[in-house]
Design an enzyme around this catalytic site. Sequence first.
Site, PDB file in Angstrom:
ATOM      1  N   HIS A 158       0.825  -1.222   0.000  1.00 21.50           N
ATOM      2  CA  HIS A 158       0.000   0.000   0.000  1.00 21.50           C
ATOM      3  C   HIS A 158       0.857   1.270   0.000  1.00 21.50           C
ATOM      4  O   HIS A 158       0.344   2.353  -0.269  1.00 21.50           O
ATOM      5  CB  HIS A 158      -0.914   0.053   1.231  1.00 21.50           C
ATOM      6  N   HIS A 200      -6.068  -7.273  -0.246  1.00 18.32           N
ATOM      7  CA  HIS A 200      -6.252  -5.855  -0.563  1.00 18.32           C
ATOM      8  C   HIS A 200      -5.535  -5.499  -1.875  1.00 18.32           C
ATOM      9  O   HIS A 200      -4.514  -6.111  -2.208  1.00 18.32           O
ATOM     10  CB  HIS A 200      -5.695  -4.981   0.563  1.00 18.32           C
ATOM     11  N   ASP A 291      -4.078 -12.611   3.829  1.00 25.51           N
ATOM     12  CA  ASP A 291      -5.325 -12.156   4.450  1.00 25.51           C
ATOM     13  C   ASP A 291      -6.546 -12.548   3.617  1.00 25.51           C
ATOM     14  O   ASP A 291      -7.671 -12.238   3.988  1.00 25.51           O
ATOM     15  CB  ASP A 291      -5.295 -10.648   4.750  1.00 25.51           C
TER      16      ASP A 291
HETATM   17  N1  Q9C Z   1     -11.745   1.507   8.141  1.00 25.89           N
HETATM   18  C1  Q9C Z   1      -2.384  -4.973   4.456  1.00 25.89           C
HETATM   19  O1  Q9C Z   1      -3.007  -6.016   4.468  1.00 25.89           O
HETATM   20  N2  Q9C Z   1      -7.912  -1.202   7.194  1.00 25.89           N
HETATM   21  N3  Q9C Z   1      -2.944  -3.807   4.816  1.00 25.89           N
HETATM   22  C2  Q9C Z   1      -8.356   0.052   7.649  1.00 25.89           C
HETATM   23  C3  Q9C Z   1     -10.318   1.464   7.980  1.00 25.89           C
HETATM   24  C4  Q9C Z   1      -6.554  -1.165   6.734  1.00 25.89           C
HETATM   25  C5  Q9C Z   1      -4.313  -3.758   5.191  1.00 25.89           C
HETATM   26  C6  Q9C Z   1      -9.840   0.046   7.860  1.00 25.89           C
HETATM   27  C7  Q9C Z   1      -6.156  -2.477   6.108  1.00 25.89           C
HETATM   28  C8  Q9C Z   1      -4.733  -2.421   5.624  1.00 25.89           C
HETATM   29  C9  Q9C Z   1      -0.934  -4.945   4.109  1.00 25.89           C
HETATM   30 ZN    ZN Z   2      -3.888  -6.958   2.920  1.00 24.69          ZN
END
Ligand code: Q9C
Ligand code: ZN
Length: 699
Positions: A158, A200, A291
């Site tokens: 990300h 993601h 994930d």
């Molecule tokens: N409502 C990786 O799996 N979630 N990053 C935030 C906000 C963030 C995931 C939710 C998820 C990040 C590397």
């Molecule tokens: Zn992820």
Amino acid sequence: MESSGGSETSLSRRGCDNAPTRKDRRVGLIYDERMCGHYATEDGDHPECPDRIRAIWKSLESCGFAKRCVVLDAKNAEDNHIALVHSRNHINLIKNTISKSTQSGRRRIASSYNSIYFSKGSSEAAYLAAGSVIEVAEKVAEGQLDSSFAIVRPPGHHAEVDEPMGFCLYNNVAIAASFLLNERKDLGINKILIVDWDVHHGNGTQKMFYSDPRVLFFSVHRHDFGTFYPTGDNGSYIMIGEGPGVGYNINVPWENGRCGDVDYLAVWDHILIPIAKEFNPDIILISAGFDAAIRDPLGGCRVTPYGYSIMLEKLMPFARGKIVMALEGGYNLDSIANSVQACVGVLLGDSPIAGSPQSYPFESTWRVIHQVRQELRAHWPIIASKLPNKVFSKPSPQMDASERGFVGPHSAAAESVARTRIRPGPPPLAPVLLAPSEATAVLHQIPSSDSDGEPENGTATILDVVQTLEDIIKPFSSLKVDEDSQELQKVYIWYAAFGSNMSMARFLCYIEGGQTEGMKRPCVGSMDRSKPVEIMWKTYPHRLFFGRDYTSTWGPGGVAFLHPESNSNEKAYLCLYKITLEQFNDVLLQENGSSHHSSHPTFDMTALDRIKSETSISVETPKRGWYHNVVYLGLEKDIPVLTMTCSLSDIESFKSGTLPIKPPCKEYGNTLIKGLAEGKHLSEEEASAYIEEAYTKPL
Ligand code: Q9C
Ligand code: ZN
């Protein structure tokens, strides 16, 4: 009782069935505890926690894989390498600002970013994560290693050019790719395939190579019409690259969660693998988030270790096997440990893991595959052929009235349609040999849109039909529906042990992985690593005896069997472990010589129902070992007691001498005596007299 791996037909065979028959491939591994110095100081429950990499490392050590790999030291990335993809401003943030701030300063800075925290050790961890991926990528590109897995955190995909995001500080995989292309031109790596299977979207990596045709970026992720993290349109299938990079960015955006092995494998078969063939990469980097794994708390998908191992196996033929995996997300410690274990096994060259996918792809999966292929067909002619209209877009006749209706984003109908799985018809005929009428008949077994009796608006052509058979049905011909596999995780049984599993330490190897004294090789453990919730001892009127020549776990000597039929003159001591039916299946597989998890239960809910009246059930295991007979011993506190042993026909063979009766080897016998003494019903002397009688008294 113990893991034999012996087959019914190889009675005279000596040696270990599971020992690698060829030399291991050279697989690099990197893990460094300093990457645990990055953690959420205010949130002890933050999913991106140090225990993630500890759990992975521990499981690779306990299953014996770490020893078979080349373990390298973690390295710090150099700023000029990070600068290949990140701005100087971003490097300054991670390098200086973070380290020099107070904790409250760090908290304030982090709050200006999206899903980011910082601790004192964050900078060091970020440099080690990026540097370690560079290190293994370089060694694989040079040919010093065949492949490698970098167990790193913080994750990277990300992270954007100028900002950290989504638990990611530096974009580890993008940095390593850029390093190979720009700093090591001498290695001849001109084309890199990045496969991002984190649940993601890899927004950072996409942007960094969006106009670069040297990097084919492929990401499969939950999109949920732009509502899933990182939200918005960047992860859409219409994002195919720009300028010279057009066609070199591929997004497969799931419409919904709950995607599993078959959905991913359908995407592999119909998008990724054909395009990878055409692209012919010099190396593959995998942004390996786990994930999308079953039981992940953030992903909501259902990929099993078996699924990951096949996804990886299908990439092995490319780039002469030069594959570099780097950890991204994945937040269920057991799931990520098991999934990484399955992948490292594939990298080492072990035979693919046992199991078969549990169901059929979602209708929405075919729709997404179709959309992606449409979008990219001009750039990748190999995927230009049409998927037939019949397998996507419309409700199937099996759906009830409430499930039919408009299929579009955000509608309740879209949700329920997406949940419907397409079930292909039986495909035993070779497609090219079919007469058109037969082919159409097969096609019509696919649930289609004619439930209202209305004429089809697009009639399938013969070409469509052949395409259906070749392209869709064939890869899934061996699958069968198993909707209740999840129930196995909740249903408890007593597993009754009469052999070495009476010793708690030995039995726990089947649950937690690893090996105890005297065992020649480690176990993989169960998908669910929780310990038995209760233990008790009981005697049963069955005969204990010892047979067979040799086992791969204990070496020469017989192993324990329980006569499947009761006999009031006999008395056997059994240790009962209360475990889930899923764990029982994992024990069953390991007892029968399988070194891997299966997503497909051998002894399912139906078998559990049946065994109460049938008393014993012969099970199919991938290797058909010696404990292929599950025997029901009654109820205990309303819960069924099950054990596993040989079949009645084996008993005949033992009696006639076709199968040998043999005393146990010393270490195995000692484990039994230890287990019995732990149970406190027998002293060591009584236990050894009991064992001795079992191997001397005629059957
Ligand atoms: N409502 C990786 O799996 N979630 N990053 C935030 C906000 C963030 C995931 C939710 C998820 C990040 C590397
Ligand atoms: Zn992820």
